[in-house]
Design an enzyme around this catalytic site. Structure first.
Site, PDB file in Angstrom:
ATOM      1  N   LYS A  37       0.840  -1.201   0.000  1.00 44.34           N
ATOM      2  CA  LYS A  37       0.000   0.000   0.000  1.00 44.34           C
ATOM      3  C   LYS A  37       0.870   1.243   0.000  1.00 44.34           C
ATOM      4  O   LYS A  37       1.873   1.308   0.734  1.00 44.34           O
ATOM      5  CB  LYS A  37      -0.861   0.013   1.262  1.00 44.34           C
ATOM      6  CG  LYS A  37      -2.005  -0.974   1.243  1.00 44.34           C
ATOM      7  CD  LYS A  37      -2.835  -0.748   2.488  1.00 44.34           C
ATOM      8  CE  LYS A  37      -4.021  -1.684   2.531  1.00 44.34           C
ATOM      9  NZ  LYS A  37      -4.733  -1.583   3.803  1.00 44.34           N
ATOM     10  N   GLY A  40       3.545   2.938   2.848  1.00 49.00           N
ATOM     11  CA  GLY A  40       4.554   2.047   3.418  1.00 49.00           C
ATOM     12  C   GLY A  40       4.447   1.798   4.912  1.00 49.00           C
ATOM     13  O   GLY A  40       3.359   1.845   5.510  1.00 49.00           O
ATOM     14  N   THR A  41       5.589   1.553   5.511  1.00 46.05           N
ATOM     15  CA  THR A  41       5.659   1.189   6.935  1.00 46.05           C
ATOM     16  C   THR A  41       5.105   2.299   7.818  1.00 46.05           C
ATOM     17  O   THR A  41       4.307   2.046   8.725  1.00 46.05           O
ATOM     18  CB  THR A  41       7.137   0.926   7.328  1.00 46.05           C
ATOM     19  OG1 THR A  41       7.672  -0.051   6.451  1.00 46.05           O
ATOM     20  CG2 THR A  41       7.254   0.441   8.757  1.00 46.05           C
ATOM     21  N   LYS A  51       1.295   5.829  16.927  1.00 48.07           N
ATOM     22  CA  LYS A  51       1.020   7.080  17.665  1.00 48.07           C
ATOM     23  C   LYS A  51      -0.463   7.211  17.993  1.00 48.07           C
ATOM     24  O   LYS A  51      -0.838   7.796  19.006  1.00 48.07           O
ATOM     25  CB  LYS A  51       1.518   8.297  16.885  1.00 48.07           C
ATOM     26  CG  LYS A  51       2.936   8.694  17.235  1.00 48.07           C
ATOM     27  CD  LYS A  51       3.994   7.835  16.606  1.00 48.07           C
ATOM     28  CE  LYS A  51       4.795   6.968  17.487  1.00 48.07           C
ATOM     29  NZ  LYS A  51       5.839   6.220  16.791  1.00 48.07           N
ATOM     30  N   ILE A 278      14.238  -5.697  17.909  1.00 52.29           N
ATOM     31  CA  ILE A 278      15.704  -5.602  17.970  1.00 52.29           C
ATOM     32  C   ILE A 278      16.258  -4.850  16.751  1.00 52.29           C
ATOM     33  O   ILE A 278      17.407  -5.044  16.374  1.00 52.29           O
ATOM     34  CB  ILE A 278      16.346  -6.997  18.092  1.00 52.29           C
ATOM     35  CG1 ILE A 278      15.887  -7.902  16.938  1.00 52.29           C
ATOM     36  CG2 ILE A 278      15.998  -7.649  19.425  1.00 52.29           C
ATOM     37  CD1 ILE A 278      16.822  -9.043  16.665  1.00 52.29           C
ATOM     38  N   HIS A 452       4.805  33.050  27.933  1.00 55.50           N
ATOM     39  CA  HIS A 452       4.644  32.505  29.283  1.00 55.50           C
ATOM     40  C   HIS A 452       3.166  32.369  29.600  1.00 55.50           C
ATOM     41  O   HIS A 452       2.400  33.276  29.299  1.00 55.50           O
ATOM     42  CB  HIS A 452       5.292  33.453  30.290  1.00 55.50           C
ATOM     43  CG  HIS A 452       5.115  32.995  31.706  1.00 55.50           C
ATOM     44  ND1 HIS A 452       5.822  31.940  32.241  1.00 55.50           N
ATOM     45  CD2 HIS A 452       4.300  33.445  32.697  1.00 55.50           C
ATOM     46  CE1 HIS A 452       5.456  31.773  33.497  1.00 55.50           C
ATOM     47  NE2 HIS A 452       4.533  32.663  33.802  1.00 55.50           N
TER      48      HIS A 452
HETATM   49  P1  FAD Z   1       8.920   2.067   3.886  1.00 58.80           P
HETATM   50  O1  FAD Z   1       7.983   2.989   4.552  1.00 58.80           O
HETATM   51  O2  FAD Z   1       9.186   0.759   4.530  1.00 58.80           O
HETATM   52  O3  FAD Z   1       8.388   1.865   2.409  1.00 58.80           O
HETATM   53  C1  FAD Z   1       8.974   0.968   1.532  1.00 58.80           C
HETATM   54  C2  FAD Z   1       7.915   0.536   0.534  1.00 58.80           C
HETATM   55  O4  FAD Z   1       8.532  -0.169  -0.515  1.00 58.80           O
HETATM   56  C3  FAD Z   1       6.889  -0.395   1.143  1.00 58.80           C
HETATM   57  O5  FAD Z   1       5.588   0.131   0.931  1.00 58.80           O
HETATM   58  C4  FAD Z   1       7.083  -1.709   0.402  1.00 58.80           C
HETATM   59  O6  FAD Z   1       5.868  -2.401   0.171  1.00 58.80           O
HETATM   60  C5  FAD Z   1       7.683  -1.229  -0.920  1.00 58.80           C
HETATM   61  N1  FAD Z   1       8.522  -2.229  -1.591  1.00 58.80           N
HETATM   62  C6  FAD Z   1       9.585  -2.896  -1.083  1.00 58.80           C
HETATM   63  N2  FAD Z   1      10.122  -3.688  -2.022  1.00 58.80           N
HETATM   64  C7  FAD Z   1       9.385  -3.518  -3.141  1.00 58.80           C
HETATM   65  C8  FAD Z   1       9.448  -4.069  -4.446  1.00 58.80           C
HETATM   66  N3  FAD Z   1      10.375  -4.958  -4.793  1.00 58.80           N
HETATM   67  N4  FAD Z   1       8.520  -3.670  -5.362  1.00 58.80           N
HETATM   68  C9  FAD Z   1       7.556  -2.764  -5.032  1.00 58.80           C
HETATM   69  N5  FAD Z   1       7.460  -2.223  -3.809  1.00 58.80           N
HETATM   70  C10 FAD Z   1       8.366  -2.586  -2.881  1.00 58.80           C
HETATM   71  N6  FAD Z   1       9.657   6.952  11.965  1.00 58.80           N
HETATM   72  C11 FAD Z   1       9.441   8.213  12.384  1.00 58.80           C
HETATM   73  O7  FAD Z   1      10.013   9.143  11.822  1.00 58.80           O
HETATM   74  N7  FAD Z   1       8.582   8.483  13.402  1.00 58.80           N
HETATM   75  C12 FAD Z   1       7.938   7.508  14.077  1.00 58.80           C
HETATM   76  O8  FAD Z   1       7.165   7.780  14.996  1.00 58.80           O
HETATM   77  C13 FAD Z   1       8.154   6.172  13.683  1.00 58.80           C
HETATM   78  N8  FAD Z   1       7.533   5.162  14.305  1.00 58.80           N
HETATM   79  C14 FAD Z   1       7.718   3.888  13.880  1.00 58.80           C
HETATM   80  C15 FAD Z   1       7.084   2.858  14.557  1.00 58.80           C
HETATM   81  C16 FAD Z   1       7.248   1.565  14.144  1.00 58.80           C
HETATM   82  C17 FAD Z   1       6.546   0.458  14.890  1.00 58.80           C
HETATM   83  C18 FAD Z   1       8.050   1.276  12.999  1.00 58.80           C
HETATM   84  C19 FAD Z   1       8.197  -0.134  12.513  1.00 58.80           C
HETATM   85  C20 FAD Z   1       8.696   2.285  12.337  1.00 58.80           C
HETATM   86  C21 FAD Z   1       8.547   3.601  12.771  1.00 58.80           C
HETATM   87  N9  FAD Z   1       9.209   4.647  12.142  1.00 58.80           N
HETATM   88  C22 FAD Z   1       9.029   5.930  12.593  1.00 58.80           C
HETATM   89  C23 FAD Z   1      10.135   4.419  11.017  1.00 58.80           C
HETATM   90  C24 FAD Z   1       9.456   4.738   9.676  1.00 58.80           C
HETATM   91  O9  FAD Z   1       8.282   3.979   9.549  1.00 58.80           O
HETATM   92  C25 FAD Z   1      10.416   4.431   8.548  1.00 58.80           C
HETATM   93  O10 FAD Z   1      11.630   5.096   8.774  1.00 58.80           O
HETATM   94  C26 FAD Z   1       9.844   4.876   7.203  1.00 58.80           C
HETATM   95  O11 FAD Z   1       8.650   4.210   6.932  1.00 58.80           O
HETATM   96  C27 FAD Z   1      10.866   4.629   6.106  1.00 58.80           C
HETATM   97  O12 FAD Z   1      10.307   4.957   4.866  1.00 58.80           O
HETATM   98  P2  FAD Z   1      10.820   4.236   3.534  1.00 58.80           P
HETATM   99  O13 FAD Z   1      10.109   4.913   2.431  1.00 58.80           O
HETATM  100  O14 FAD Z   1      12.287   4.181   3.517  1.00 58.80           O
HETATM  101  O15 FAD Z   1      10.354   2.728   3.687  1.00 58.80           O
END
Ligand code: FAD
Length: 473
Positions: A37, A40-41, A51, A278, A452
């Site tokens: 979707k 992403g994450t 949150k 971890i 303040h």
């Molecule tokens: P992602 O958001 O992981 O997106 C990567 C996307 O690529 C995914 O949608 C995946 O489906 C897609 N993908 C992967 N491989 C392929 C492929 N081969 N073909 C097509 N699509 C693909 N960060 C904060 O700044 N604040 C927070 O409060 C925070 N809280 C978090 C809480 C938790 C529980 C977790 C797990 C993470 C949290 N993070 C937070 C971290 C944050 O979610 C990530 O740093 C951020 O989502 C990174 O974005 P990204 O675009 O690099 O990757």
């Protein structure tokens, strides 16, 4: 079939979709490839849902403390399915928002799994992406530039792989339909402590174990100690310097049991469920990197300061390049990468001053170096700290634990780091972030008028305290 475009983005998480929007704003024809979707994450399993859950936990805890504010209640009644429904509503709304932004910016979204291919009939250089759709159909996307933003996934401990019932990672925990009676959280990093704080507020019995000497390894020692003290005061059992023994894991009807070494002694840990937090592994496998000259070092894609990989027309941003693994870092990396490929003046992006936020209760917000790290690096620094107990608004809010701490270079008077633990610390850190970008001195920040009574006075006072000019401490 072949799709051609100026910029292709592999992965539609925060790093990917922000990069795609910026590229479209610069007049590029953009395609984004996403296997899950958009959002992403961060949107579906990370920042936003956690949150939302934390906010519900906070409201529940506050209701149970209403008497402190002179209000008598019978306490709140937690209806967890409604907490989850509220979370889903927020996520759905924001998901629709991202889809709208794709349409608004005329970005073509391809819903499939992408794999980078080498030089072929489609393109003489590597970087075209073969996309496989859920029905097995294939398509190839050929672009001038590719941005890899494939994100990360929870790290697993061999032998303790998440099963969704007894062993959870953050991916499964976020969709729990029922709270456990007790939980063992393995790993005291940001995700572990946020879940510890939330589950404790929801009334779950929490044990948190951490391998290092302190929770939040790498963060300011005093702030980590203060958070540990306050979590323990609320009933969280925290054990540091613990080494788990995965081969002693015993699953049972009522929960789990596992042994660990704790400062030379063998201990047995029992709980209804175990939550493994971890760290996160970059998604670098299965995306065709072997067909390119892109290098993977220490499990992440290696990039230069412009986020170019070993193939200069292919960039990589976000969690897949390691570093801070934060959503706002991913989006700024995406902006910087696109500005570079489009020949625009570079976006100001200094990873040292990216805010690091922990949404526990109380919160932590920090930028730059801790005092200890700065000294390790040979810098001559001094620091000043103002407790929230000296700040009127913190007393009014009923949250006067914690402090704001400022670290400054004694030779240059430059801001080296800021750590805030206390109410709204994740909002307050924005001022420190701005000060760092503007290269403001502590005196300049302290001289800005802080209204303040506000919580922001804590940082203003800490900046003034560096030269002994604070008024309220
Ligand atoms: P992602 O958001 O992981 O997106 C990567 C996307 O690529 C995914 O949608 C995946 O489906 C897609 N993908 C992967 N491989 C392929 C492929 N081969 N073909 C097509 N699509 C693909 N960060 C904060 O700044 N604040 C927070 O409060 C925070 N809280 C978090 C809480 C938790 C529980 C977790 C797990 C993470 C949290 N993070 C937070 C971290 C944050 O979610 C990530 O740093 C951020 O989502 C990174 O974005 P990204 O675009 O690099 O990757």
């Amino acid at each position: 079939m072949t799709i051609t475009c100026d910029v292709a983005v592999l992965g539609g998480g925060t790093g990917g979709y922000v990069a795609a929007i910026r590229a479209a704003q610069l007049g590029k024809d953009v395609v984004i490839i996403e296997r899950g979707k958009l959002g992403g994450t961060c949107l579906h399993r990370g920042c936003i849902p956690t949150k939302s859950l934390l906010r519900s936990a906070e409201v529940y805890a506050l209701l149970n403390q209403a008497e402190t504010y002179g209000i008598e209640t019978d306490g709140g009644r937690l209806v967890f399915p409604k907490v989850q429904a509220r979370k889903r509503e927020i996520v759905d709304k924001l998901h629709q928002g991202v889809q709208y932004l794709m349409r608004k910016n005329k970005i073509r979204v391809i819903e499939g799994s992408g794999r980078i291919i080498g030089p072929s009939i489609f393109s003489p250089r590597s970087g075209a992406v073969a996309v496989e759709f859920p029905d097995g159909e294939m398509e190839t996307v050929v672009s001038d530039n590719l941005i890899i933003a494939t994100g990360s996934r929870p790290r697993v401990i061999p032998g303790l792989e998440p099963d969704g019932t007894l062993i959870l990672s953050s991916d499964e925990a976020v969709d729990l339909d029922k709270l456990p009676e007790s939980i063992l959280i393995v790993g005291g990093g940001v995700i572990g402590v946020e879940w510890a704080s939330m589950l404790c507020d929801f009334g779950v019995k929490v044990t948190l174990i951490e391998m290092a000497k302190q929770i939040l390894p790498g963060e300011d020692e005093e702030a980590a100690r203060e958070l540990a003290r306050l979590l323990e005061k609320r009933g969280v059992k925290i054990l540091t310097e613990v080494e788990l023994k995965p081969d002693t894991y015993v699953p049972g009807d009522g929960g789990i049991s596992i042994s660990a070494a704790h400062r030379g002694e063998e201990i047995t840990l029992e709980a209804s469920q175990m939550f493994i937090s971890i760290g996160r592994a970059a998604n670098v496998e299965g995306i065709g990197l072997e067909n390119t000259d892109i290098r993977v070092a220490n499990g992440v894609i290696a990039v230069n300061p412009h986020f170019q990989t070993g193939e200069s027309h292919i960039y990589a941003v976000g969690d897949c390049i390691g570093g801070l693994q934060l959503a706002h870092a991913a989006s700024h990396e995406g902006l910087a990468a696109v500005n570079h490929l489009a020949g625009q003046e570079s976006h100001i992006y200094d990873p040292t001053f990216v805010p690091r936020c922990v949404y526990t209760h109380p919160q932590i917000g920090s930028i730059g170096l801790t005092e200890a790290r700065a000294r390790e690096m040979g810098r001559s620094v001094k620091s000043a700290k103002v407790p929230f107990s000296a700040i009127a608004k913190a007393l009014i809010e009923g949250h006067s634990d914690g402090f704001a701490k400022v670290v400054v270079d004694t030779e240059t008077n430059d801001l080296v780091g800021v750590q805030i633990i206390g109410p709204q610390a994740t909002e307050l850190i924005a001022e420190a972030s701005l000060a760092a970008v503007l290269d403001a001195t502590p005196w300049e920040v302290g001289s800005a008028v802080h209204a303040h009574p506000t919580l922001a006075e804590a940082l203003g006072e800490a900046m003034l305290a560096i030269d002994g000019n604070a008024i309220n401490v």
